[in-house]
Structure formats: structure tokens, C-alpha cells
Design an enzyme around this catalytic site. Structure first.
Site, PDB file in Angstrom:
ATOM      1  N   TYR A   1       0.939  -1.104  -0.114  1.00  0.00           N
ATOM      2  CA  TYR A   1      -0.114   0.072   0.082  1.00  0.00           C
ATOM      3  C   TYR A   1       0.630   1.350  -0.103  1.00  0.00           C
ATOM      4  CZ  TYR A   1      -3.610  -3.469   1.159  1.00  0.00           C
ATOM      5  OH  TYR A   1      -4.510  -4.186   1.053  1.00  0.00           O
TER       6      TYR A   1
ATOM      7  N   HIS B   1      -4.736   6.291  -0.527  1.00  0.00           N
ATOM      8  CA  HIS B   1      -5.265   5.952   0.716  1.00  0.00           C
ATOM      9  C   HIS B   1      -4.265   6.184   1.838  1.00  0.00           C
ATOM     10  CE1 HIS B   1      -9.355   5.397   2.001  1.00  0.00           C
ATOM     11  NE2 HIS B   1      -9.405   4.128   2.287  1.00  0.00           N
TER      12      HIS B   1
ATOM     13  N   TYR C   1      -5.184  -1.342   9.475  1.00  0.00           N
ATOM     14  CA  TYR C   1      -5.945  -1.355   8.316  1.00  0.00           C
ATOM     15  C   TYR C   1      -7.094  -0.266   8.223  1.00  0.00           C
ATOM     16  CZ  TYR C   1      -3.079  -4.929   6.538  1.00  0.00           C
ATOM     17  OH  TYR C   1      -1.955  -5.836   5.902  1.00  0.00           O
TER      18      TYR C   1
ATOM     19  N   ASN D   1     -10.077   0.398   7.675  1.00  0.00           N
ATOM     20  CA  ASN D   1     -11.550   0.445   7.992  1.00  0.00           C
ATOM     21  C   ASN D   1     -11.764   0.243   9.657  1.00  0.00           C
ATOM     22  OD1 ASN D   1     -12.123   0.745   5.402  1.00  0.00           O
ATOM     23  ND2 ASN D   1     -13.048  -1.143   5.042  1.00  0.00           N
TER      24      ASN D   1
ATOM     25  N   ASN E   1     -13.909   5.547   5.088  1.00  0.00           N
ATOM     26  CA  ASN E   1     -14.287   4.437   5.990  1.00  0.00           C
ATOM     27  C   ASN E   1     -13.528   4.513   7.038  1.00  0.00           C
ATOM     28  OD1 ASN E   1     -16.513   3.569   4.559  1.00  0.00           O
ATOM     29  ND2 ASN E   1     -15.007   2.128   3.272  1.00  0.00           N
TER      30      ASN E   1
END
Length: 193
Positions: free
Chosen positions: A14, A19, A64, A66, A113
């Protein structure tokens, strides 16, 4: 003490994605103030230091995106801070143009989120935040695929400047409060005075 949280997803998969803008801003802040983000606590990678005369904890949740609220809640509870005054959350925003900044004292999750989970765990929408524009999702794209994608070469230079500007904005919030920082940085191109 201030808790400054940069949102993102852990792992090399990532790195550099839209994000992970919050992580990248935190890296700029850590570099500017010589803070090492290498302690594992509160389900996060953390670093302690001093910014603009204030003791800070820099937090990169490792839960993570969320589940970011779990990590934020642990840090808020452990240090007994007031989220309205001593928490700052930095994250990506698809409703802003690449590199544009938006500082707010409070607000909804706006479909993000990670922020939605923080609101759930804190039970309030009132805490300062810096949104870093990563651009609107192109027509036909899946939102998750878009935010987990990387910046184009054209966007990359703009975003690197934005990460530095957002780090300066975070320091400005600590130095002079969110209202002055909003005036200085919400136009997108302002530099600290």
C-alpha cells in the site's frame, strides 16, 4: 500532549497509494521535527517528540483503514486527551483536487471508511482534521481500486508538495490553532508565515 494520526494501510503493498496520504504527511512531519516513528503501541506505529513547543505522539494505525478507530481510541484513552482540542487526524479526500488541503474542526466522515470508524469509536464528530485532496475517482472506476491505486507521474510532484504543506499545516495548528491554519491553508497554495 497532542495525538496526531495519519491514516493509511500498513505494508509495502500500500506504500504510495492515494489512501496512504495520511501516512505520507506524518512521514514529512516526522522528518521535519526529527521524530522516529518506530514504537509499536496502541495497534499502531508511533513516535514521540516536540512540535512547536508541544509534546506530540505521531500515530500510524496498523489496523488497516477500516478499523482505524480502534487504534485512535486506544491512544486517546491512554493519554487521556480531549479529542476536540488535542487530536489531529490527517487523511486522503477524493472530493478535493490533487494536492488541495482542507482543514476542519469537525464534520462527518464524508464517505471515508477510516474516519467513519474513528467517529464510531470516539462517539463524536468534533476533532480537528486535515484532508489531503487525491482527486476525484474517474467515471467507471471502483472507489476502492482508485484509492488503493498510485498517483500518476503528473500528480506525484503535486502530491509530494501537498504532503509537505499538510505537515506545515499540522505544525501551524499546534502553534496557532485550527482557525488561523484554516485561513492560511484552505486555499490550497498558502505557505506558513
Amino acid at each position: 500532549m497532542y495525538v496526531i494520526v495519519g491514516l493509511g494501510n500498513p505494508g509495502s503493498k500500500y506504500e504510495g497509494t492515494r489512501h496512504n496520504a495520511g501516512y505520507q504527511v506524518l512521514d514529512c512531519l516526522a522528518s521535519s521535527y526529527r521524530i522516529e516513528i518506530n514504537q509499536r503501541k496502541h495497534r499502531a506505529l508511533c513516535g514521540t517528540g516536540v512540535i512547536e513547543g508541544h509534546k506530540v505522539l505521531l500515530v500510524k494505525p496498523q489496523t488497516y483503514m477500516n478499523l482505524s478507530g480502534e487504534s485512535v481510541r486506544e491512544a486517546v484513552d491512554y493519554y487521556k486527551i480531549d479529542p476536540e482540542e488535542e487530536l489531529l487526524v490527517i487523511y486522503d479526500d477524493v472530493s478535493l483536487e490533487p494536492g488541495q488541503l482542507r482543514i476542519r474542526r469537525k464534520g462527518s466522515a464524508g464517505g471515508h471508511n477510516g474516519v467513519k470508524n474513528i467517529l464510531l469509536h470516539l462517539g463524536t464528530q468534533v476533532f480537528p482534521r486535515i484532508k489531503v485532496g487525491v482527486g476525484k475517482k474517474p467515471e467507471g472506476y471502483d472507489l476502492a481500486d482508485y484509492v488503493l491505486g498510485h498517483f500518476s507521474k503528473e500528480e506525484d510532484g503535486v502530491m509530494q508538495e501537498a504532503f509537505v504543506r499538510a505537515a506545515c499545516a499540522a505544525a501551524a495548528i499546534l502553534a496557532n490553532g485550527p482557525d488561523k491554519a484554516m485561513n492560511d491553508y484552505n486555499q490550497g497554495a498558502a505557505k506558513p508565515s
